[in-house]
Design an enzyme around this catalytic site. Structure first.
Site, short mmCIF file in Angstrom:
data_model
loop_
_atom_site.label_atom_id
_atom_site.label_comp_id
_atom_site.label_asym_id
_atom_site.label_seq_id
_atom_site.Cartn_x
_atom_site.Cartn_y
_atom_site.Cartn_z
N TYR A 1 0.82 -1.21 0.00
CA TYR A 1 0.00 0.00 0.00
C TYR A 1 0.87 1.27 0.00
CZ TYR A 1 -4.06 -2.94 1.19
OH TYR A 1 -5.05 -3.87 1.19
N LYS B 1 5.14 -14.40 4.92
CA LYS B 1 5.23 -15.38 3.84
C LYS B 1 6.69 -15.48 3.40
CE LYS B 1 3.20 -18.25 0.91
NZ LYS B 1 2.65 -19.55 1.37
N ASP C 1 -1.00 -17.92 4.78
CA ASP C 1 -2.06 -18.82 4.34
C ASP C 1 -2.49 -19.75 5.46
OD1 ASP C 1 0.52 -19.74 4.02
OD2 ASP C 1 0.15 -20.80 2.16
N ASP D 1 -4.73 -6.35 6.45
CA ASP D 1 -6.01 -5.87 5.94
C ASP D 1 -6.94 -7.04 5.65
OD1 ASP D 1 -8.00 -4.26 4.91
OD2 ASP D 1 -6.91 -3.71 3.09
N ASP E 1 -10.29 -8.40 8.15
CA ASP E 1 -11.65 -8.47 7.61
C ASP E 1 -12.20 -9.88 7.72
OD1 ASP E 1 -11.56 -5.80 7.03
OD2 ASP E 1 -11.88 -6.01 4.88
#
Length: 332
Positions: free
Chosen positions: A124, A170, A203, A227, A231
């Site tokens: 971002y 990751k 994951d 993010d 959610d």
């Protein structure tokens, strides 16, 4: 007296933020509320999504309440996300999202975690380009950005007497960017022997949020991962209509509901104000008023148990009716 900058933004932000202000006015505290402008509608009127005077108002206030922002899916010349602009211009490097079970049928019980998300860099950072045959985004992970968000997570765990911090990354694939974040996290973890540290691939974390959410305590990660995971986690405890968040830096703080501007229901008077009200409770904690924050949360729980619910939670109550019920619960 607390000076609060109020930024309703777009869509239902213009309905839920006044609701949270009404709840704050019902408390035995002294506030001065100052309105400010930001968002897509602001850009359409003024050619900028966050005017300089809005940034100045936030800086001069003890904290800010922000509603929601609409953003076009395609590129619009001169437009930059109001939320991203405020986070970067004010260096609000912490995004804090509590995920806590509430007394409602759709909520999974026994969940009590805080997701700590780096808020100013990663994917971002806004470093993208379009070439004739491809588009490229740079994922920016810095030593400074990683150190301060990871240390914030461990300090938060210690301050709230939480037992475990999970570092999500990751690094098996993104060996340089996630590798840097992981290495710094494990190094900082050594300074907190009283806190259990675990690391987890993103994951795996996404799966474990579904299968073993009760086992998480403090989860810290990079911007995009945080993010998405936050959610996802909100669905465990009632959805985005009950999810508050905080954007916190050294010199400023903005608190907001996680949901978007919901243009499909804007103006209908049925938006759920509870996420915005819970965001106001987070703001009260930030201001050093934990007792009043607790009263607001108790009032929200009381309203949920009474079944005064907006349509997103299966009820028929309006925004105003839910807000009035919260204020009535505060006064009992």
């Amino acid at each position: 007296m607390y000076r609060i900058c109020v930024i309703p933004g777009d869509g239902i932000g213009q309905e839920v933020i006044p609701a949270s202000v009404a709840v704050l006015k019902a408390l035995p505290l002294s506030f001065s509320f100052v309105d400010a402008d930001a968002g897509w509608e602001c850009f359409q009127r003024r050619g900028v999504s966050v005017p300089d005077e809005t940034l100045a108002e936030i800086r001069s206030s003890h904290a800010a309440l922000f509603g929601a922002v609409s953003s076009p899916m395609g590129k619009v010349q001169g437009y930059k996300s109001a939320v991203v602009t405020m986070r970067q211009q004010l260096d609000l490097y912490v995004n804090l999202r509590p995920v806590i079970s509430l007394p409602i049928a759709s909520a999974r019980q026994g969940v009590n975690m805080i997701i700590v998300r780096e808020n100013t860099e990663g994917l971002y950072a806004g470093q993208e380009e379009r070439l004739p045959d491809r588009a490229i985004a740079r994922r920016v992970i810095t030593v400074r950005g990683s150190e301060r968000i990871l240390r914030y997570a461990f300090e938060l765990a210690r301050r709230q007497q939480r037992r475990k911090v999970t570092i999500v990354h990751k690094a098996n694939i993104l060996k340089e960017t996630c590798g840097l974040f992981r290495d710094i996290g494990l190094c900082i973890a050594g300074e907190y022997p009283d806190i259990t540290t675990e690391e987890m691939l993103v994951d795996t974390a996404a799966m474990r949020l579904i299968t073993d959410a009760e086992k998480f305590d403090v989860l810290v990660t990079t911007n995009l991962f945080g993010d998405i995971l936050s959610d996802e986690a909100s669905a465990l405890v009632g959805g985005l209509g009950l999810a508050p968040s905080g954007n916190i830096g050294e010199q400023a703080a903005i608190f907001e509901p996680v949901h978007g501007s919901a243009p499909d229901i804007a103006g209908k008077g049925i938006a759920n104000p509870l996420a915005a009200i819970l965001a106001a409770a987070m703001m009260l904690d930030h201001l050093g008023e934990p007792a009043q924050a607790g009263h607001v949360r108790q009032a929200v729980c009381s309203v949920l148990m009474q079944g005064v619910l907006t349509p997103d939670l299966g009820g028929t109550a309006s925004t105003g009716e839910v807000t009035a019920a919260v204020i009535a619960a505060l006064r009992r």
